[in-house]
Design a protein around this motif. Structure first.
Motif, PDB file in Angstrom:
ATOM      1  N   LEU A  10       0.873  -1.148  -0.065  1.00 28.25           N
ATOM      2  CA  LEU A  10      -0.072  -0.043  -0.070  1.00 28.25           C
ATOM      3  C   LEU A  10       0.807   1.398   0.015  1.00 28.25           C
ATOM      4  N   SER A  11       1.950   1.348   0.852  1.00 20.00           N
ATOM      5  CA  SER A  11       2.659   2.517   0.841  1.00 20.00           C
ATOM      6  C   SER A  11       3.605   2.469  -0.412  1.00 20.00           C
ATOM      7  N   LEU A  12       3.977   1.625  -1.154  1.00 20.86           N
ATOM      8  CA  LEU A  12       4.558   1.814  -2.509  1.00 20.86           C
ATOM      9  C   LEU A  12       3.477   2.454  -3.486  1.00 20.86           C
ATOM     10  N   VAL A  13       2.230   1.849  -3.498  1.00 22.04           N
ATOM     11  CA  VAL A  13       1.242   2.273  -4.350  1.00 22.04           C
ATOM     12  C   VAL A  13       1.048   3.922  -4.078  1.00 22.04           C
ATOM     13  N   VAL A  14       0.838   4.188  -2.785  1.00 20.17           N
ATOM     14  CA  VAL A  14       0.760   5.639  -2.465  1.00 20.17           C
ATOM     15  C   VAL A  14       2.030   6.210  -3.040  1.00 20.17           C
ATOM     16  N   SER A  15       2.897   5.996  -2.704  1.00 16.60           N
ATOM     17  CA  SER A  15       4.094   6.598  -3.353  1.00 16.60           C
ATOM     18  C   SER A  15       4.328   6.896  -4.437  1.00 16.60           C
ATOM     19  N   VAL A  16       3.927   5.899  -5.549  1.00 16.73           N
ATOM     20  CA  VAL A  16       4.254   5.956  -6.913  1.00 16.73           C
ATOM     21  C   VAL A  16       3.108   7.120  -7.436  1.00 16.73           C
ATOM     22  N   ALA A  17       1.991   6.880  -6.778  1.00 19.12           N
ATOM     23  CA  ALA A  17       0.536   7.966  -6.945  1.00 19.12           C
ATOM     24  C   ALA A  17       1.144   9.247  -6.553  1.00 19.12           C
ATOM     25  N   ALA A  18       1.591   9.510  -5.601  1.00 17.38           N
ATOM     26  CA  ALA A  18       2.164  10.891  -5.236  1.00 17.38           C
ATOM     27  C   ALA A  18       2.966  11.363  -6.070  1.00 17.38           C
ATOM     28  N   TRP A  19       4.196  10.258  -6.358  1.00 17.20           N
ATOM     29  CA  TRP A  19       5.224  10.757  -7.273  1.00 17.20           C
ATOM     30  C   TRP A  19       4.831  11.345  -8.665  1.00 17.20           C
ATOM     31  N   TYR A  20       3.484  10.502  -9.012  1.00 11.47           N
ATOM     32  CA  TYR A  20       2.946  10.847 -10.454  1.00 11.47           C
ATOM     33  C   TYR A  20       2.389  11.944 -10.373  1.00 11.47           C
ATOM     34  N   TYR A  21       1.735  12.375  -9.012  1.00 12.26           N
ATOM     35  CA  TYR A  21       0.960  13.649  -9.086  1.00 12.26           C
ATOM     36  C   TYR A  21       1.476  14.753  -8.697  1.00 12.26           C
ATOM     37  N   PHE A  22       2.526  14.739  -7.795  1.00 17.02           N
ATOM     38  CA  PHE A  22       3.309  15.824  -7.401  1.00 17.02           C
ATOM     39  C   PHE A  22       4.498  16.034  -8.037  1.00 17.02           C
ATOM     40  N   ASP A  23       5.053  14.984  -8.837  1.00 18.70           N
ATOM     41  CA  ASP A  23       6.180  14.921  -9.782  1.00 18.70           C
ATOM     42  C   ASP A  23       7.412  15.347  -8.836  1.00 18.70           C
ATOM     43  N   THR A  24       7.427  14.467  -7.527  1.00 24.01           N
ATOM     44  CA  THR A  24       8.508  14.729  -6.626  1.00 24.01           C
ATOM     45  C   THR A  24       8.813  13.189  -6.146  1.00 24.01           C
ATOM     46  N   PHE A  25       9.962  13.279  -5.738  1.00 24.53           N
ATOM     47  CA  PHE A  25      10.703  11.916  -5.300  1.00 24.53           C
ATOM     48  C   PHE A  25      10.688  12.022  -3.658  1.00 24.53           C
ATOM     49  N   LEU A  26      10.471  13.058  -3.004  1.00 25.20           N
ATOM     50  CA  LEU A  26      10.632  13.440  -1.705  1.00 25.20           C
ATOM     51  C   LEU A  26       9.896  12.371  -0.930  1.00 25.20           C
ATOM     52  N   LEU A  27       8.553  12.014  -1.565  1.00 26.63           N
ATOM     53  CA  LEU A  27       7.452  11.172  -0.645  1.00 26.63           C
ATOM     54  C   LEU A  27       7.977   9.870  -0.416  1.00 26.63           C
ATOM     55  N   PHE A  28       9.031   9.429  -1.183  1.00 33.78           N
ATOM     56  CA  PHE A  28       9.474   7.993  -1.043  1.00 33.78           C
ATOM     57  C   PHE A  28      10.627   7.787   0.233  1.00 33.78           C
ATOM     58  N   LEU A  29      10.918   9.140   0.722  1.00 31.90           N
ATOM     59  CA  LEU A  29      12.000   9.211   1.822  1.00 31.90           C
ATOM     60  C   LEU A  29      10.977   9.370   2.931  1.00 31.90           C
ATOM     61  N   PHE A  30       9.638   9.775   2.954  1.00 30.10           N
ATOM     62  CA  PHE A  30       9.001  10.035   3.992  1.00 30.10           C
ATOM     63  C   PHE A  30       8.107   8.811   4.477  1.00 30.10           C
ATOM     64  N   LEU A  31       7.488   8.130   3.548  1.00 30.89           N
ATOM     65  CA  LEU A  31       6.591   6.848   3.730  1.00 30.89           C
ATOM     66  C   LEU A  31       7.234   5.708   4.472  1.00 30.89           C
ATOM     67  N   PRO A  32       8.349   5.498   4.352  1.00 30.48           N
ATOM     68  CA  PRO A  32       8.825   4.458   5.174  1.00 30.48           C
ATOM     69  C   PRO A  32       8.789   4.612   6.724  1.00 30.48           C
ATOM     70  N   LEU A  33       8.887   6.112   7.172  1.00 26.43           N
ATOM     71  CA  LEU A  33       8.773   6.391   8.558  1.00 26.43           C
ATOM     72  C   LEU A  33       7.312   6.541   9.074  1.00 26.43           C
ATOM     73  N   VAL A  34       6.438   6.342   8.300  1.00 22.58           N
ATOM     74  CA  VAL A  34       5.135   6.660   8.507  1.00 22.58           C
ATOM     75  C   VAL A  34       4.645   5.481  10.011  1.00 22.58           C
ATOM     76  N   PRO A  35       5.042   4.295   9.680  1.00 24.71           N
ATOM     77  CA  PRO A  35       4.712   3.115  10.818  1.00 24.71           C
ATOM     78  C   PRO A  35       5.061   3.610  12.381  1.00 24.71           C
ATOM     79  N   PHE A  36       6.183   4.264  12.152  1.00 25.08           N
ATOM     80  CA  PHE A  36       6.682   4.693  13.341  1.00 25.08           C
ATOM     81  C   PHE A  36       6.147   5.773  14.176  1.00 25.08           C
ATOM     82  N   LEU A  37       5.323   6.575  13.466  1.00 26.87           N
ATOM     83  CA  LEU A  37       4.221   7.571  13.919  1.00 26.87           C
ATOM     84  C   LEU A  37       3.193   6.775  14.697  1.00 26.87           C
ATOM     85  N   PHE A  38       2.775   6.114  14.405  1.00 28.01           N
ATOM     86  CA  PHE A  38       1.751   5.171  14.934  1.00 28.01           C
ATOM     87  C   PHE A  38       1.902   3.788  15.954  1.00 28.01           C
ATOM     88  N   ARG A  39       3.262   3.925  16.277  1.00 23.79           N
ATOM     89  CA  ARG A  39       3.669   2.905  17.396  1.00 23.79           C
ATOM     90  C   ARG A  39       3.185   3.363  18.462  1.00 23.79           C
TER      91      ARG A  39
END
Length: 87
Positions: free
Chosen positions: A17-46
């Motif tokens: 799911l995170s890869l799908v969201v990352s690719v969709a965001a990369w396509y929509y926002f035309d930025t690679f920065l979200l790929f660096l943030f999404l792997p950290l999201v699970p730590f926010l909900f620990r």
């Protein structure tokens, strides 16, 4: 047939799911920065969800030494047997 634990299955679904969201965001926002943030999201909900089972805290009645380590039966400072808190 391979059987997966619920934790493994949840991790795989979350990764997909995170890869799908990352690719969709990369396509929509035309930025690679979200790929660096999404792997950290699970730590926010620990820490949310069911509490972890932790060993009971035991205390030395003489000096106040406290531990949750089950390998300690006696206080390392004075040798007094550790006590569990009343119940």
């Amino acid at each position: 047939m391979v059987s997966l634990s619920s934790r493994t299955l949840t991790a795989l679904v979350g990764l997909a799911l995170s890869l799908v969201v990352s690719v969709a965001a990369w396509y929509y926002f035309d930025t690679f920065l979200l790929f660096l943030f999404l792997p950290l999201v699970p730590f926010l909900f620990r820490g949310r969800g069911e509490p972890e089972s932790r060993p009971e805290r035991r205390t030395c009645p003489v000096c106040g030494f406290e531990t949750r380590d089950p390998s300690f039966a006696y206080c390392p400072r004075d040798g007094t047997e550790l006590e569990s808190p009343p119940g």
